[in-house]
Scaffold this motif. Structure first.
Motif, PDB file in Angstrom:
ATOM      1  N   ILE B  49       0.843  -1.209   0.000  1.00  0.00           N
ATOM      2  CA  ILE B  49       0.000   0.000   0.000  1.00  0.00           C
ATOM      3  C   ILE B  49       0.872   1.251   0.000  1.00  0.00           C
ATOM      4  CG2 ILE B  49      -1.787   1.294   1.208  1.00  0.00           C
ATOM      5  CD1 ILE B  49      -2.582  -1.166   2.676  1.00  0.00           C
ATOM      6  N   ASN B  50       1.760   1.346   1.001  1.00  0.00           N
ATOM      7  CA  ASN B  50       2.491   2.605   1.202  1.00  0.00           C
ATOM      8  C   ASN B  50       3.621   2.798   0.202  1.00  0.00           C
ATOM      9  OD1 ASN B  50       0.837   2.486   3.440  1.00  0.00           O
ATOM     10  ND2 ASN B  50       2.307   3.511   4.738  1.00  0.00           N
ATOM     11  N   GLY B  51       4.280   1.708  -0.147  1.00  0.00           N
ATOM     12  CA  GLY B  51       5.423   1.846  -1.037  1.00  0.00           C
ATOM     13  C   GLY B  51       5.048   1.733  -2.495  1.00  0.00           C
ATOM     14  N   VAL B  52       4.358   0.660  -2.847  1.00  0.00           N
ATOM     15  CA  VAL B  52       4.118   0.381  -4.257  1.00  0.00           C
ATOM     16  C   VAL B  52       2.955   1.204  -4.808  1.00  0.00           C
ATOM     17  CG1 VAL B  52       3.607  -1.426  -5.938  1.00  0.00           C
ATOM     18  CG2 VAL B  52       5.059  -1.935  -3.995  1.00  0.00           C
ATOM     19  N   THR B  53       1.844   1.251  -4.065  1.00  0.00           N
ATOM     20  CA  THR B  53       0.669   1.958  -4.568  1.00  0.00           C
ATOM     21  C   THR B  53       0.675   3.431  -4.152  1.00  0.00           C
ATOM     22  OG1 THR B  53      -0.435  -0.155  -4.215  1.00  0.00           O
ATOM     23  CG2 THR B  53      -1.822   1.657  -4.928  1.00  0.00           C
ATOM     24  N   GLY B  54       1.563   3.783  -3.216  1.00  0.00           N
ATOM     25  CA  GLY B  54       1.739   5.185  -2.873  1.00  0.00           C
ATOM     26  C   GLY B  54       0.615   5.790  -2.046  1.00  0.00           C
ATOM     27  N   GLN B  55      -0.154   4.961  -1.340  1.00  0.00           N
ATOM     28  CA  GLN B  55      -1.205   5.480  -0.462  1.00  0.00           C
ATOM     29  C   GLN B  55      -0.681   5.419   0.963  1.00  0.00           C
ATOM     30  OE1 GLN B  55      -4.023   6.614  -2.130  1.00  0.00           O
ATOM     31  NE2 GLN B  55      -2.636   6.078  -3.793  1.00  0.00           N
ATOM     32  N   PHE B 191      -0.454  -0.643  -9.953  1.00  0.00           N
ATOM     33  CA  PHE B 191      -0.228  -0.059  -8.618  1.00  0.00           C
ATOM     34  C   PHE B 191       0.733   1.120  -8.726  1.00  0.00           C
ATOM     35  CE2 PHE B 191      -0.879  -4.535  -6.640  1.00  0.00           C
ATOM     36  CZ  PHE B 191      -2.240  -4.336  -6.590  1.00  0.00           C
ATOM     37  N   VAL B 192       1.858   0.883  -9.417  1.00  0.00           N
ATOM     38  CA  VAL B 192       2.876   1.930  -9.507  1.00  0.00           C
ATOM     39  C   VAL B 192       2.348   3.129 -10.306  1.00  0.00           C
ATOM     40  CG1 VAL B 192       5.196   2.485 -10.316  1.00  0.00           C
ATOM     41  CG2 VAL B 192       4.755   0.280  -9.252  1.00  0.00           C
ATOM     42  N   SER B 193       1.536   2.854 -11.308  1.00  0.00           N
ATOM     43  CA  SER B 193       1.006   3.965 -12.112  1.00  0.00           C
ATOM     44  C   SER B 193       0.127   4.870 -11.255  1.00  0.00           C
ATOM     45  CB  SER B 193       0.226   3.438 -13.319  1.00  0.00           C
ATOM     46  OG  SER B 193      -1.069   3.010 -12.940  1.00  0.00           O
ATOM     47  N   VAL B 194      -0.607   4.260 -10.317  1.00  0.00           N
ATOM     48  CA  VAL B 194      -1.433   5.064  -9.410  1.00  0.00           C
ATOM     49  C   VAL B 194      -0.542   5.922  -8.521  1.00  0.00           C
ATOM     50  CG1 VAL B 194      -2.979   4.921  -7.423  1.00  0.00           C
ATOM     51  CG2 VAL B 194      -3.398   3.509  -9.435  1.00  0.00           C
ATOM     52  N   ARG B 195       0.580   5.348  -8.080  1.00  0.00           N
ATOM     53  CA  ARG B 195       1.509   6.106  -7.242  1.00  0.00           C
ATOM     54  C   ARG B 195       2.123   7.273  -8.022  1.00  0.00           C
ATOM     55  NH1 ARG B 195       6.778   2.959  -5.636  1.00  0.00           N
ATOM     56  NH2 ARG B 195       7.370   3.547  -7.746  1.00  0.00           N
ATOM     57  N   ILE B 251       5.571   1.130   9.676  1.00  0.00           N
ATOM     58  CA  ILE B 251       5.920   2.160   8.691  1.00  0.00           C
ATOM     59  C   ILE B 251       7.419   2.456   8.754  1.00  0.00           C
ATOM     60  CG2 ILE B 251       5.636   4.600   8.094  1.00  0.00           C
ATOM     61  CD1 ILE B 251       2.742   4.357   8.936  1.00  0.00           C
ATOM     62  N   ILE B 252       7.943   2.522   9.982  1.00  0.00           N
ATOM     63  CA  ILE B 252       9.384   2.787  10.123  1.00  0.00           C
ATOM     64  C   ILE B 252      10.187   1.705   9.404  1.00  0.00           C
ATOM     65  CG2 ILE B 252      11.271   2.851  11.794  1.00  0.00           C
ATOM     66  CD1 ILE B 252       9.229   4.187  13.738  1.00  0.00           C
ATOM     67  N   MET B 253       9.758   0.468   9.551  1.00  0.00           N
ATOM     68  CA  MET B 253      10.481  -0.635   8.899  1.00  0.00           C
ATOM     69  C   MET B 253      10.577  -0.418   7.394  1.00  0.00           C
ATOM     70  SD  MET B 253       8.745  -3.853  10.837  1.00  0.00           S
ATOM     71  CE  MET B 253       8.684  -3.862  12.622  1.00  0.00           C
ATOM     72  N   ILE B 254       9.448  -0.066   6.770  1.00  0.00           N
ATOM     73  CA  ILE B 254       9.489   0.031   5.308  1.00  0.00           C
ATOM     74  C   ILE B 254      10.187   1.305   4.850  1.00  0.00           C
ATOM     75  CG2 ILE B 254       7.522  -1.488   4.931  1.00  0.00           C
ATOM     76  CD1 ILE B 254       5.746   0.836   4.492  1.00  0.00           C
ATOM     77  N   VAL B 255      10.120   2.345   5.667  1.00  0.00           N
ATOM     78  CA  VAL B 255      10.812   3.581   5.268  1.00  0.00           C
ATOM     79  C   VAL B 255      12.324   3.410   5.411  1.00  0.00           C
ATOM     80  CG1 VAL B 255      11.144   6.017   5.807  1.00  0.00           C
ATOM     81  CG2 VAL B 255       8.853   5.067   5.776  1.00  0.00           C
ATOM     82  N   ILE B 256      12.740   2.785   6.517  1.00  0.00           N
ATOM     83  CA  ILE B 256      14.170   2.526   6.725  1.00  0.00           C
ATOM     84  C   ILE B 256      14.711   1.633   5.616  1.00  0.00           C
ATOM     85  CG2 ILE B 256      15.779   1.250   8.209  1.00  0.00           C
ATOM     86  CD1 ILE B 256      15.112   3.914   9.356  1.00  0.00           C
ATOM     87  N   GLY B 257      13.943   0.629   5.241  1.00  0.00           N
ATOM     88  CA  GLY B 257      14.413  -0.316   4.231  1.00  0.00           C
ATOM     89  C   GLY B 257      14.428   0.291   2.841  1.00  0.00           C
ATOM     90  N   GLY B 258      13.532   1.227   2.606  1.00  0.00           N
ATOM     91  CA  GLY B 258      13.414   1.816   1.270  1.00  0.00           C
ATOM     92  C   GLY B 258      12.016   1.569   0.749  1.00  0.00           C
ATOM     93  N   LEU B 259      11.176   2.600   0.762  1.00  0.00           N
ATOM     94  CA  LEU B 259       9.776   2.468   0.346  1.00  0.00           C
ATOM     95  C   LEU B 259       9.674   1.866  -1.045  1.00  0.00           C
ATOM     96  CD1 LEU B 259       7.706   5.630   1.328  1.00  0.00           C
ATOM     97  CD2 LEU B 259       7.243   3.252   1.890  1.00  0.00           C
ATOM     98  N   GLY B 260       8.824   0.880  -1.194  1.00  0.00           N
ATOM     99  CA  GLY B 260       8.597   0.307  -2.515  1.00  0.00           C
ATOM    100  C   GLY B 260       9.442  -0.919  -2.796  1.00  0.00           C
ATOM    101  N   SER B 261      10.474  -1.135  -2.003  1.00  0.00           N
ATOM    102  CA  SER B 261      11.329  -2.294  -2.247  1.00  0.00           C
ATOM    103  C   SER B 261      10.964  -3.424  -1.283  1.00  0.00           C
ATOM    104  CB  SER B 261      12.794  -1.885  -2.072  1.00  0.00           C
ATOM    105  OG  SER B 261      13.570  -2.973  -1.657  1.00  0.00           O
TER     106      SER B 261
END
Lengths: 253, 322
Positions: B49-55, B191-195, B251-261
């Motif tokens: 949701i947060n990384g790939v689709t950008g919501q 998903f990415v196009s929506v982001r 959220i911290i986990m995915i931001v630290i790792g790199g959103l979308g990856s």
């Protein structure tokens, strides 16, 4: 019956009438130009046709289907595609992915196929990728297929937008100022490409453009609007001699 | 065919580790390994949701809670009759069946919750969506707090322990592979196009609302499964395990790792879980030190540790065979 019929369309924004009682009829295979001074309502007309706005009055038919209450995605699926005045590519996708995305709406794969990565899906992906490559080759973008779209030079980004729009296999293609920011050499190349695409894919093209050389050189029929109203309609030669058009562009005496 | 062999090897390896791991690393470390696995599922699913689709959703703990309580309820109340129905199986297989049924119920319930939240709220953008999802997470928590059948504020106790290293990491594998496949399909591009650009996506025939709801529901289902595994490991659930700080940690986990990856989400989940454990020795200063670390990472590596780097670049970017 035309491929795109706009009948008596009116669009108001509060007290401002952006488009007034507009009629437009495109026949299959037309290369139709829509011109007018700044603020004449050209972009509003594009947004009406593509479903971004719904008209307050009147109807819009694509190939006999009334679409003026539809969402943009549904209209796109019926066979309308467009480019944007300010380029709107998917910046974080590669050139190839941008073109492949255009096929999303025609996919046969289901969600399950995608999650499990079935043979059916791999077949379809291969086919989509092949088609995308073919299209990119035509537009001389295949050598940069794996670069991010945002890394392309400006002219190539414009061409990629047209490629992406064509990849949806549209019946009608709307080009919103495709020559904006292009040098004369690039503009000539673009004109050739527009004509060629129309013939090759047998589509109808509606073009909004400020570059008069492009409009006069490529369009067979031109409609001139000013303050949301049609002031002239005819061949490039007729338009060029029309006193009303000259007045709208240069101001009255 | 080769696919099935890989899966068999993976299952055998997991089973082997299951038998030996606790003895090798001790009960405390074993528990951390389990927690890491559950957090990987949460992070990889939220990344969709947060990384790939950008919501921007900050209600992931809500779906995690729904899954945990749904599964625990199914097993707690329906367990005896399910066990009776599969009495011919050995005890370990019975546990497996129970856990699978619980997790299935968790995925469905959390998915439905995702649908119920997603349909009205995904028309909103950015901050507004964040607030709605945050509110949803709190509603779920308060609801559970007041539902006596599932323990209410006393917590839900008496849940049988069914999940272990084997099940958790099997779920981790399934989550990562499913979401990886999805992201590299036509849906992933949508998903990415929506982001990237919703207006352009609509113009290309992508029904953006539908795509957003889809990503939301799929993500919620995996969060539900994570909840099921969590409840059946700790044997006790309390609404305080699903505070909004839980959502923020994911959220911290995915931001630290790199959103979308996806790789980033996995790395982030491992790092954050371990860091939060290791920092326990700082006592009251734990969260202060944790925050300082986050600030430093964001200062020196704003795109996340892995950025958009991916393990699978070669396969995805290969030229087509004509």
């Amino acid at each position: 019956m035309g491929i795109l019929d706009i009948k008596a369309c009116t669009k108001r924004f509060g007290g401002l009438v952006a488009v007034k009682d507009l009629n437009m009829a495109l026949q299959p295979g037309d290369l139709y130009g829509l011109i007018g001074p700044n603020g004449a309502g050209k972009t509003t007309i594009f947004n009406l046709i593509t479903g971004v706005y719904a008209p307050d009055e009147g109807s819009i038919e694509l190939d006999g289907t009334a679409i003026h209450r539809w969402k943009p995605a549904a209209i796109a699926r019926l066979g309308m595609s467009r480019t944007f005045q300010n380029i709107r590519l998917f910046q974080s996708m590669t050139v190839l992915e941008n073109v492949k995305l255009a096929r999303h709406m025609r996919k046969k794969q289901g969600l399950f196929d995608a999650i499990v990565r079935t043979e059916k899906l791999k077949e379809e992906e291969k086919e989509v990728e092949h088609d995308a490559y073919e299209l990119l080759k035509i537009f001389n973008l295949d050598t940069r297929a794996h670069e991010l779209a945002s890394n392309l030079p400006y002219g190539s980004q414009r061409r990629l937008e047209i490629t992406r729009a064509l990849a949806t296999k549209p019946k009608v293609l709307l080009l919103d100022e495709p020559a904006a920011g292009m040098n004369p050499q690039e503009a000539r190349e673009l004109m050739r490409l527009i004509q060629w695409s129309r013939d090759q894919f047998q589509i109808t093209i509606l073009l909004v453009e400020h570059n008069m050389q492009v409009v006069m050189g490529v369009c067979e029929k031109i409609q001139v609007v000013d303050y949301g109203e049609t002031i002239a309609l005819g061949s490039p030669r007729e338009i060029q001699g029309d006193p009303k058009v000259i007045e709208a562009y240069l101001g009255g005496a | 065919m080769r696919k099935w062999i890989y899966w068999l090897v993976a299952i055998a390896a997991l089973a082997g580790l299951q038998a030996s791991l606790k003895g090798l690393i001790g009960a405390y470390n074993y528990q951390i390994v389990i927690l890491v696995g559950i957090n990987i599922i949460l992070a990889v699913s939220l990344n969709l949701i947060n990384g790939v689709t950008g919501q921007f959703s900050i209600g992931h703990a809500g779906f995690y809670a729904v899954g945990a309580y749904a599964s625990a309820s199914v097993v707690f109340y329906g367990g005896p009759s399910i066990r009776a129905a599969v009495a011919f199986l050995p005890a370990m297989a019975q546990d497996g069946v129970l856990l699978l049924m619980g997790s299935f119920a968790a995925a469905i319930t959390a998915g439905l919750a995702g649908l119920a939240v997603g349909i009205p709220s995904l028309r909103l953008r950015g901050d507004y969506l964040a607030i709605v999802t945050l509110g949803f997470g709190e509603i779920i928590r308060v609801l559970i707090l007041n539902l006596d059948v599932i323990g209410g504020s006393r917590g839900f106790s008496g849940i049988p322990q069914l999940s272990n290293f084997f099940w958790v990491y099997l779920a981790v594998l399934i989550t990562i592979i499913s979401i990886h496949n999805l992201v590299h399909s036509s849906y992933g591009r949508a998903f990415v196009s929506v982001r990237d650009d919703e207006i352009a996506a609509e113009a290309m025939g992508v029904d953006t609302t539908r795509i957003k709801v889809m990503s939301f529901v799929i993500s919620s289902m995996f969060a539900g499964i994570a909840g099921s595994l969590f409840g059946h490991y700790t044997m006790y659930l309390h609404p305080n395990s699903f505070l909004f700080t839980t959502s923020f940690n994911i959220i911290i986990m995915i931001v630290i790792g790199g959103l979308g990856s996806i790789e980033g989400a996995v790395l982030g989940a491992i790092l954050i879980t371990i860091i939060l454990e290791v920092f326990r020795e700082f006592g009251a200063m734990r969260l202060v030190n944790f925050s300082i670390l986050l600030v430093l990472i964001m200062l020196y590596r704003p795109q996340g540790l892995l950025g958009t780097w991916t393990l699978f670049k070669k396969r995805d970017r290969a030229a087509p065979a004509n």
